[in-house]
Design an enzyme around this catalytic site. Structure first.
Site, PDB file in Angstrom:
ATOM      1  N   LYS A 165       0.847  -1.202   0.000  1.00  0.00           N
ATOM      2  CA  LYS A 165       0.000   0.000   0.000  1.00  0.00           C
ATOM      3  C   LYS A 165       0.878   1.246   0.000  1.00  0.00           C
ATOM      4  O   LYS A 165       1.885   1.280   0.720  1.00  0.00           O
ATOM      5  CB  LYS A 165      -0.926   0.020   1.210  1.00  0.00           C
ATOM      6  CG  LYS A 165      -1.958   1.164   1.146  1.00  0.00           C
ATOM      7  CD  LYS A 165      -2.975   1.062   2.271  1.00  0.00           C
ATOM      8  CE  LYS A 165      -2.505   1.778   3.518  1.00  0.00           C
ATOM      9  NZ  LYS A 165      -3.442   1.614   4.646  1.00  0.00           N
ATOM     10  N   LYS A 167       0.714   5.777  -0.124  1.00  0.00           N
ATOM     11  CA  LYS A 167      -0.148   6.926   0.106  1.00  0.00           C
ATOM     12  C   LYS A 167       0.006   7.916  -1.044  1.00  0.00           C
ATOM     13  O   LYS A 167       1.114   8.163  -1.513  1.00  0.00           O
ATOM     14  CB  LYS A 167       0.219   7.584   1.436  1.00  0.00           C
ATOM     15  CG  LYS A 167      -0.028   6.616   2.606  1.00  0.00           C
ATOM     16  CD  LYS A 167       0.012   7.317   3.920  1.00  0.00           C
ATOM     17  CE  LYS A 167      -0.139   6.384   5.104  1.00  0.00           C
ATOM     18  NZ  LYS A 167      -1.473   5.756   5.170  1.00  0.00           N
ATOM     19  N   ASP A 196      -3.902   5.050  -0.677  1.00  0.00           N
ATOM     20  CA  ASP A 196      -4.571   5.682   0.461  1.00  0.00           C
ATOM     21  C   ASP A 196      -4.482   7.195   0.301  1.00  0.00           C
ATOM     22  O   ASP A 196      -3.381   7.750   0.251  1.00  0.00           O
ATOM     23  CB  ASP A 196      -3.862   5.230   1.755  1.00  0.00           C
ATOM     24  CG  ASP A 196      -4.534   5.744   3.016  1.00  0.00           C
ATOM     25  OD1 ASP A 196      -5.523   6.492   2.910  1.00  0.00           O
ATOM     26  OD2 ASP A 196      -4.053   5.384   4.114  1.00  0.00           O
ATOM     27  N   ASN A 198      -5.760   9.264   2.519  1.00  0.00           N
ATOM     28  CA  ASN A 198      -5.773   9.859   3.864  1.00  0.00           C
ATOM     29  C   ASN A 198      -6.741  11.039   3.986  1.00  0.00           C
ATOM     30  O   ASN A 198      -6.392  12.092   4.526  1.00  0.00           O
ATOM     31  CB  ASN A 198      -4.362  10.281   4.289  1.00  0.00           C
ATOM     32  CG  ASN A 198      -3.512   9.070   4.648  1.00  0.00           C
ATOM     33  OD1 ASN A 198      -2.703   8.612   3.839  1.00  0.00           O
ATOM     34  ND2 ASN A 198      -3.712   8.511   5.831  1.00  0.00           N
ATOM     35  N   GLU A 222      -8.306   3.948  -0.485  1.00  0.00           N
ATOM     36  CA  GLU A 222      -8.640   4.156   0.925  1.00  0.00           C
ATOM     37  C   GLU A 222      -8.915   5.626   1.240  1.00  0.00           C
ATOM     38  O   GLU A 222      -8.169   6.503   0.798  1.00  0.00           O
ATOM     39  CB  GLU A 222      -7.445   3.652   1.732  1.00  0.00           C
ATOM     40  CG  GLU A 222      -7.638   3.582   3.223  1.00  0.00           C
ATOM     41  CD  GLU A 222      -6.425   2.862   3.851  1.00  0.00           C
ATOM     42  OE1 GLU A 222      -5.983   1.835   3.301  1.00  0.00           O
ATOM     43  OE2 GLU A 222      -5.922   3.345   4.878  1.00  0.00           O
ATOM     44  N   GLU A 248     -10.581   3.058   9.418  1.00  0.00           N
ATOM     45  CA  GLU A 248      -9.602   3.267  10.483  1.00  0.00           C
ATOM     46  C   GLU A 248     -10.008   4.389  11.430  1.00  0.00           C
ATOM     47  O   GLU A 248      -9.453   4.504  12.518  1.00  0.00           O
ATOM     48  CB  GLU A 248      -8.208   3.557   9.894  1.00  0.00           C
ATOM     49  CG  GLU A 248      -8.124   4.883   9.170  1.00  0.00           C
ATOM     50  CD  GLU A 248      -6.753   5.125   8.544  1.00  0.00           C
ATOM     51  OE1 GLU A 248      -6.473   4.527   7.488  1.00  0.00           O
ATOM     52  OE2 GLU A 248      -5.965   5.895   9.093  1.00  0.00           O
ATOM     53  N   ASP A 271      -9.891   0.016  13.187  1.00  0.00           N
ATOM     54  CA  ASP A 271      -8.641   0.145  13.934  1.00  0.00           C
ATOM     55  C   ASP A 271      -8.948  -0.294  15.365  1.00  0.00           C
ATOM     56  O   ASP A 271      -9.898   0.207  15.977  1.00  0.00           O
ATOM     57  CB  ASP A 271      -8.222   1.620  13.876  1.00  0.00           C
ATOM     58  CG  ASP A 271      -7.019   1.947  14.732  1.00  0.00           C
ATOM     59  OD1 ASP A 271      -6.035   2.455  14.190  1.00  0.00           O
ATOM     60  OD2 ASP A 271      -7.075   1.723  15.955  1.00  0.00           O
ATOM     61  N   HIS A 298      -5.861  -2.244  10.905  1.00  0.00           N
ATOM     62  CA  HIS A 298      -5.135  -0.976  10.783  1.00  0.00           C
ATOM     63  C   HIS A 298      -4.157  -0.872  11.945  1.00  0.00           C
ATOM     64  O   HIS A 298      -4.574  -0.922  13.111  1.00  0.00           O
ATOM     65  CB  HIS A 298      -6.127   0.191  10.823  1.00  0.00           C
ATOM     66  CG  HIS A 298      -5.474   1.540  10.672  1.00  0.00           C
ATOM     67  ND1 HIS A 298      -5.458   2.481  11.672  1.00  0.00           N
ATOM     68  CD2 HIS A 298      -4.798   2.077   9.626  1.00  0.00           C
ATOM     69  CE1 HIS A 298      -4.815   3.565  11.244  1.00  0.00           C
ATOM     70  NE2 HIS A 298      -4.400   3.346  10.022  1.00  0.00           N
ATOM     71  N   GLU A 318      -2.619  -5.134   8.050  1.00  0.00           N
ATOM     72  CA  GLU A 318      -1.714  -4.045   7.662  1.00  0.00           C
ATOM     73  C   GLU A 318      -0.406  -4.202   8.418  1.00  0.00           C
ATOM     74  O   GLU A 318      -0.407  -4.189   9.657  1.00  0.00           O
ATOM     75  CB  GLU A 318      -2.299  -2.668   7.984  1.00  0.00           C
ATOM     76  CG  GLU A 318      -1.301  -1.561   7.618  1.00  0.00           C
ATOM     77  CD  GLU A 318      -1.736  -0.146   7.984  1.00  0.00           C
ATOM     78  OE1 GLU A 318      -2.249   0.056   9.096  1.00  0.00           O
ATOM     79  OE2 GLU A 318      -1.551   0.755   7.135  1.00  0.00           O
TER      80      GLU A 318
END
Ligand code: MG
Length: 359
Positions: A165, A167, A196, A198, A222, A248, A271, A298, A318
């Site tokens: 993964k 970001k 991701d 975020n 994500e 998460e 998470d 997570h 993860e």
């Protein structure tokens, strides 16, 4: 015998632990891991351990002070995580449990399960009715530079990871495309690739970017938009080909149920620190099962390895190790998989390292 396992003290220590690789995201960089270590002492000499990830050092003092104030309510209680969860749910009903309260209660729950497991001489996954078994893990990167980070990515594959993964969203779309295509070239077509955002995009911008990236065979996208925007997630999902992942930042299973009802995601990744610990993870896993939604973890690699084997729709663990530097034995990745260890959650503090990183 665990039935008389009674709490005698609750201790905490604030530390800032180094990370093997800093995690750069679209909304800021994690250079290290600010943690509060929890030790629940019992009358059997067994100590239940867990850690809280404060994300920023500015949270640590408040978390430690809150734990200190909770001690009085815990001492004398028999270790029974579901009972303690019910007790605190009532106590904090009027205040609400989001934020530092929820994080602290969730991690306290993990420490209580750890104490139960240690007292029984079993890994926690056995107490949950499962067996420790190797769970597929993905190597979790921040923003990467396909040229500078090529060696690291190749090492991930050598360690057996079959999923990576990264970001994105820290720059413009061209930058996202360069990063995703560069990483896809390095890992080849057979390794799964997740991205991701975020929470960094608006709905139209997320739709535009995901459309431009959808040729790279993404396993999931994500948190394209702010985590609490369940409707926005659903809008992005309706307009996108790759599966949408989120979770998460869900607070307790109630948030998860609301997100799923809103059609926010194809995959879920609660998470442990925000969903309510191990006790509430089991309830969250039940929600996901009824909706046939794949569940990934997570952070919290140690405890996640115990709950995923008993999660009916388990997907990925993860692998982002935030506490390895302060454990006697950091979690191992073997053939791209992670296996739960015991007794308890299988964590023993490396006291020399803890002393070195204590604030
Ligand atoms: Mg994320």
């Amino acid at each position: 015998m665990t039935e008389k396992l009674t709490i005698t003290a609750l201790k905490s220590r604030a530390i800032v632990a180094p990370l093997a690789r800093p995690v750069r995201t679209a909304v800021g960089t994690l250079a290290n891991a600010p943690l509060v270590l929890i030790d629940v002492e019992t009358d059997q000499g067994v100590t239940g351990c867990a850690y809280i990830f404060g994300y920023t050092p500015t949270t640590l003092k408040a978390i430690a002070a809150f734990l200190s104030d909770l001690e009085e309510s815990l001492v004398g209680q028999v270790v029974a995580p579901a009972e303690q969860a019910r007790f605190y749910e009532n106590r904090f009903r009027l205040l609400g449990r989001q934020g530092l309260v929820g994080m602290t209660l969730s991690c306290l729950d993990m420490a209580l399960w750890d104490a139960l497991g240690k007292s029984a001489g079993h890994p926690v996954v056995r107490l949950l009715g499962g067996l420790p078994r190797p769970m597929p893990a993905y190597d979790s990167y921040g923003v990467v530079d396909p040229i500078e980070d090529r060696g690291d990515l190749e090492r991930s594959l050598e360690r057996g990871f079959r999923a990576i993964k990264i970001k994105v969203g820290d720059g413009d779309l061209m930058r996202d495309i360069e990063m995703v295509s560069g990483v896809r070239d390095i890992i080849g077509p057979d390794v799964e690739l997740m991205i991701d955002f975020n929470q960094s995009r608006t709905v139209p911008d997320a739709v535009r970017r995901i459309d431009a990236l959808s040729n790279f065979d993404l396993t999931w996208v994500e948190e394209p938009v702010p985590a609490e925007d369940f409707v926005g997630h659903a809008e992005v999902r309706a307009a996108s080909t790759p599966p949408i992942q989120t979770g998460e930042n869900w607070w307790f299973p109630q948030d998860m149920a609301k997100a799923i009802d809103a059609g926010a995601c194809d995959c879920a990744m609660p998470d442990l620190m925000k969903i309510g610990g191990i006790t509430a993870w089991i309830r969250a896993a039940g929600i996901a099962e009824t909706k046939s939604i794949p569940v990934s973890s997570h952070l919290f690699v140690e405890a996640s390895a115990h709950v995923l084997p008993v999660t009916p729709t388990a997907h990925y663990l993860e692998f982002l190790d935030i506490a390895g530097s302060i454990l006697q034995e950091p979690m191992l990745v073997e053939d791209g998989k992670v296996t739960a260890r015991g007794p308890g959650l299988g964590m023993v503090w490396n006291e020399d390292a803890v002393a070195r990183y204590t604030l």
